[in-house]
Design an enzyme around this catalytic site. Structure first.
Site, PDB file in Angstrom:
ATOM      1  N   SER A 148     -69.601  57.291  92.052  1.00  0.00           N
ATOM      2  CA  SER A 148     -69.656  56.109  91.195  1.00  0.00           C
ATOM      3  C   SER A 148     -71.033  56.007  90.566  1.00  0.00           C
ATOM      4  CB  SER A 148     -69.374  54.841  92.005  1.00  0.00           C
ATOM      5  OG  SER A 148     -69.611  53.672  91.236  1.00  0.00           O
ATOM      6  N   TYR A 187     -71.034  49.157  98.905  1.00  0.00           N
ATOM      7  CA  TYR A 187     -70.380  50.116  98.014  1.00  0.00           C
ATOM      8  C   TYR A 187     -71.419  51.070  97.422  1.00  0.00           C
ATOM      9  CZ  TYR A 187     -67.324  51.927  94.332  1.00  0.00           C
ATOM     10  OH  TYR A 187     -66.587  52.751  93.504  1.00  0.00           O
TER      11      TYR A 187
END
Length: 280
Positions: free
Chosen positions: A147, A160
């Protein structure tokens, strides 16, 4: 075409019952690969195989295996089940992930699960499958879903960010190891999607935001980048182009080289400087 994607070869997609994973599974089935979809048990996994066969894949070339990627024993069982049914694996897409939200002191109690799934699942998956793929002697490809949040680490979801930063560091180390093994025909790629409208990002929305790509768009970009030989598969979307991504990444790295405060892009003393630099 990358030799791991040859017709008749074997692919596993974790987190393959929805979103990017399901779009990737459909793409691979359309190329003629035999595909295993691995995901948590439930109606979405049950329906995933039917989606592929409805799109033209032979029932004998599609399988599903209920798998929690945070559990090493379940990943080992997945490897054994696919090898027993289809033979050696050529493509592993470590795509399973979650983003329930997090805070720095873990008031929600999500940190352990996020790290176990998003980072631990990719590390364990690679550790279990890569030696088998190398030993087969066949061309192989491991695609790990990272990501942009693991690179620029924006405020708001630290667990995250940490998990995806770990995926980046691990996948770089994995590819370095693979490319230095004599005779090894397996390689790794880091897949970095932009804003994609999936169940992970929907947040209750039923219609795709204008700025987001569809899972099919990002999967098409992924496989085009694989054909180009890219390791860092940095995907744009309808809001953010490649140039903007590059400048955001360079600014984040500059926090270290320029000795700025961490996350200076969001710091009141540097926010305007960042915006002006982005325009320049």
């Amino acid at each position: 075409m990358h030799p791991a994607l040859a017709k008749g070869n074997v692919a596993i997609v974790t987190g393959g019952a929805s979103g990017i994973g399901l779009a990737a599974a459909r793409h691979l089935a359309a190329l003629g690969l035999r595909v295993c979809i691995a995901d948590l048990p439930g109606p979405m996994l049950d329906a995933a195989a039917a989606e592929l066969t409805a799109a033209g894949a032979a029932e004998a070339d599609v399988m599903t295996v209920a798998t929690d990627v945070s559990d090493r024993a379940q990943l080992t069982a997945l490897a054994e089940a696919v090898e027993a049914a289809f033979g050696p694996v050529n493509l592993l897409m470590n795509n399973a992930g979650m983003q329930p939200g997090s805070s720095i002191f873990d008031e929600e109690g999500n940190w352990d699960r996020i790290l176990e799934v998003n980072m631990g699942g990719i590390i364990r998956g690679s550790q279990i499958f890569a030696p088998r793929m190398i030993a087969s002697g066949a061309p192989g490809l491991i695609v790990n879903t990272g990501s942009k949040q693991g690179i620029t680490t924006p405020p708001g979801d630290p667990a995250y960010n940490v998990s995806k930063a770990g995926v980046k560091a691990f996948t770089e180390a994995l590819q370095h190891d693979l490319r230095n093994r004599p005779g090894c025909q397996v390689e790794a790629r880091l897949f970095i999607p932009g804003f994609v409208f999936t169940p992970l990002t929907a947040n209750g929305r039923s219609e795709k935001p204008a700025g987001a790509w569809t899972p099919e768009q990002v999967v098409d970009f992924l496989f085009e980048a694989i054909e180009r030989g890219d390791f860092y598969i940095l995907c744009p979307d309808n809001d953010v182009d490649r140039k903007t991504d590059e400048k955001r990444i360079l600014w984040a790295a500059g926090d270290i080289t320029e000795n700025r405060p961490p996350l200076s892009r969001w710091h009141p003393e540097y926010g305007e400087a960042f915006r002006e630099w982005l325009k320049a």
